[in-house]
Motif scaffolding. Sequence first.
Motif, short mmCIF file in Angstrom:
data_model
loop_
_atom_site.label_atom_id
_atom_site.label_comp_id
_atom_site.label_asym_id
_atom_site.label_seq_id
_atom_site.Cartn_x
_atom_site.Cartn_y
_atom_site.Cartn_z
N THR A 14 52.01 31.38 77.63
CA THR A 14 53.24 31.33 76.85
C THR A 14 54.49 31.45 77.72
OG1 THR A 14 53.10 33.68 76.29
CG2 THR A 14 52.15 32.11 74.71
N ALA A 73 53.28 38.01 66.94
CA ALA A 73 54.39 37.50 67.75
C ALA A 73 55.19 38.66 68.31
CB ALA A 73 55.28 36.60 66.90
N GLY A 79 57.21 35.60 72.12
CA GLY A 79 57.55 35.21 70.76
C GLY A 79 56.48 34.44 70.02
N PHE A 80 55.32 34.23 70.62
CA PHE A 80 54.24 33.52 69.95
C PHE A 80 53.22 34.49 69.37
CE2 PHE A 80 55.75 30.37 72.99
CZ PHE A 80 55.70 29.19 72.26
N SER A 81 52.71 34.17 68.18
CA SER A 81 51.53 34.86 67.68
C SER A 81 50.32 34.04 68.12
CB SER A 81 51.56 34.98 66.15
OG SER A 81 51.47 33.69 65.55
N PRO A 146 55.16 29.88 67.12
CA PRO A 146 56.43 30.53 67.45
C PRO A 146 56.86 31.48 66.33
CG PRO A 146 56.55 28.16 67.85
CD PRO A 146 55.28 28.43 67.09
N GLN A 147 57.13 32.70 66.71
CA GLN A 147 57.54 33.77 65.77
C GLN A 147 56.47 34.04 64.69
OE1 GLN A 147 60.07 35.42 66.97
NE2 GLN A 147 60.20 33.77 68.47
N GLY A 148 55.26 33.55 64.90
CA GLY A 148 54.19 33.76 63.92
C GLY A 148 54.40 33.04 62.62
#
Length: 155
Positions: A14, A73, A79-81, A146-148
């Motif tokens: 990521t 996230a 920032g990724f889940s 992104p951001q879940g």
Amino acid sequence: MAVEDFSSLIAGITAGIAGQPLDAALADRLNAQMAPGTPGYSAVFDACRAGIAEGWMCAQEHGGIRYGRVIKAGDATHGFSVDVVDMNDIAGPLHTHPEGEIDLVMPLDADAKFDGHGAGWVVYGPGSQHRPTVSGGRALVLYLLPQGAIQFHKG
């Protein structure tokens, strides 16, 4: 393979994609850098198989699909889940990716495909939607959101 070790492995991926547009160019770059058979691809695939065998990955089941959010996230994953699913000749629930979705397809059966794609990376842009489908056998799919952000639909 501990969850912390898996998180560190994913953070290495990521870090290189954070802030990048989720488009075909990103899919091409990921498929060039971490193609099936490369050490990076193999490390993620091996980690997923280990996590499933140890019971902390894909620990939930619904409608014939094993799944689970492995990492929420946050800063550790830029920032990724991270979700992982285990699917065998089945379609999943219709959903939308408000911020896009990056998928790593890891076939457990040689002919298994995810949404028509074999082993490797698939990228869906912001606002895209699909009913994730594995055909031709069984596959693991790792989802980076992104951001879940994900929105499931009824029906």
